[in-house]
Write an enzyme that holds these catalytic residues in place. Sequence first.
Site, mmCIF file in Angstrom:
data_model
loop_
_atom_site.group_PDB
_atom_site.id
_atom_site.type_symbol
_atom_site.label_atom_id
_atom_site.label_comp_id
_atom_site.label_asym_id
_atom_site.label_seq_id
_atom_site.Cartn_x
_atom_site.Cartn_y
_atom_site.Cartn_z
ATOM 1 N N TYR A 176 0.870 -1.180 0.000
ATOM 2 C CA TYR A 176 0.000 0.000 0.000
ATOM 3 C C TYR A 176 0.900 1.220 0.000
ATOM 4 O O TYR A 176 1.873 1.297 0.766
ATOM 5 C CB TYR A 176 -0.890 0.001 1.243
ATOM 6 C CG TYR A 176 -1.728 1.264 1.413
ATOM 7 C CD1 TYR A 176 -1.452 2.154 2.447
ATOM 8 C CD2 TYR A 176 -2.772 1.554 0.553
ATOM 9 C CE1 TYR A 176 -2.214 3.311 2.621
ATOM 10 C CE2 TYR A 176 -3.540 2.703 0.715
ATOM 11 C CZ TYR A 176 -3.252 3.581 1.759
ATOM 12 O OH TYR A 176 -4.001 4.736 1.924
ATOM 13 N N ASP A 193 9.390 2.726 -1.042
ATOM 14 C CA ASP A 193 8.441 3.463 -0.213
ATOM 15 C C ASP A 193 8.773 3.154 1.243
ATOM 16 O O ASP A 193 8.387 2.109 1.769
ATOM 17 C CB ASP A 193 7.009 3.056 -0.561
ATOM 18 C CG ASP A 193 6.001 3.832 0.265
ATOM 19 O OD1 ASP A 193 4.790 3.716 -0.013
ATOM 20 O OD2 ASP A 193 6.415 4.549 1.203
ATOM 21 N N LYS A 197 5.633 9.860 8.223
ATOM 22 C CA LYS A 197 5.481 9.368 9.596
ATOM 23 C C LYS A 197 6.576 9.856 10.555
ATOM 24 O O LYS A 197 6.543 11.001 11.014
ATOM 25 C CB LYS A 197 5.377 7.830 9.575
ATOM 26 C CG LYS A 197 4.134 7.331 8.806
ATOM 27 C CD LYS A 197 3.957 5.847 8.856
ATOM 28 C CE LYS A 197 2.913 5.386 7.858
ATOM 29 N NZ LYS A 197 1.580 5.239 8.437
#
Length: 425
Positions: free
Chosen positions: A144, A239, A267
Amino acid sequence: MKNIRNRQLFEQAVKVIPGGVNSPVRAFKSVGADPIFIDKAKGAVLTDADGNRYIDYCLSWGPMILGHADKAVLDEVKKAMARGTSYGIPTALETTLAEMIVEAVDSIEKVRLVSSGTEAVMTAIRLARGATGRDNVVKFTGCYHGHVDHLLVQAGSGLTTLGAPSSPGVPADFAKHTLLAPYNDLGAVEKLFEAHGPTIAAVILEPVAGNMGVICAKKAFLKGLRALCDKHGSLLIFDEVITGFRAGYGGVQKMLGVKADLTTLGKIIGGGFPIGAIGGQAAIMRHLSPEGSVYQAGTLSGNPVCVAAGIATLRELKETNPYPHLEAMTLHLCTQIGEIFKAEGVPHTINRIGSMFTVFFNTGAVTDYASALKCDTQRYAAYFRQMLEAGVYLPPSQFEANFLSTAHTEAQLNKTLAAVKKLSL
Ligand code: KE4
């Protein structure tokens, strides 16, 4: 556990927010419960609207590696806020954070800051397409990368390798340039390059997947992707929105020994504030506007308050190097959970790297999306609900990662293990 105020807040929220939440996984749908509403958090502990306290292993999906309301981070945020909160004009803080990322990740020479991981990935793909003049992108089932249209795809009908939209609202045309392969399956990627090589702008993956639950890419797989991209002039995008600064100071690419051409971050580098970043070689990054012609922009990109939180977080991580301690605590917790489940005869697999892990309720190795989907998600839901009742907050989905922070204590891990021992799964 009291649930009066939580329920009132949920009933109130669903009247004005779709599903009562601002991100779907927070709705607890896959674990058969109504969401809790958080009132405050400190260190490794969450307190909900009914005053129930939980040891937090989700940590806002990864960012809170120093625990909630870390003093060093809050002090820097307060200082930044007192000078104003947003200018839409460059600040020295943004350069400092970019310099810290460049210094920490060998493959990154330049950085563009944005406001979310999705925005970072969207930009990285556009940049790869702009820099190579090619349209196709290879992604892996189960990975994802945020909710950008052309990555919300799944294996098309008949398990073809052409992407088909996995969400209404994504036109088939948006998915047709997305090619799919199973994670850790180098042969499948070789076939894609045989068929489409000259049109492939990039291969994107989570080098350690967090969104199937934790699954580590095999080193030979990553090295094979690197070789295929080099051979065909495609870019390799890691990613690392989850893994960046999680398993070590920098990306996992240093640990895995494979360099990416572009890396996306988020994050942790925002310390709990909205942030994302795209980093890579200067020769590629120079294509980004205003230096180059690949357009990307954002009102709050590099926001000084968010960046101050990120700088404080990375500074703390660099100065204290908590990673060996985080690794040891997480290894202990996972080993003990494994011992308990083994003694109870509960089929499970635990995948871990550094201080991120997933307890999969299935037998056999979990190395890709197909094996992850074999998990007993009902058993996971029971595990989640019983641990919540015992004062332990886990990710409300089998297909997510657990995290530890520097704020977690041995006593909290022991309390967690005591709750695992009492489970009836
Ligand atoms: P955001 O747009 O949510 O900041 O980042 C998107 C993203 C990109 N890349 C990876 C590897 C990611 O894991 C994410 C987002 N992670 C999910 C949890 N696994 C965010 C939680 C949520 O969607 O509410």
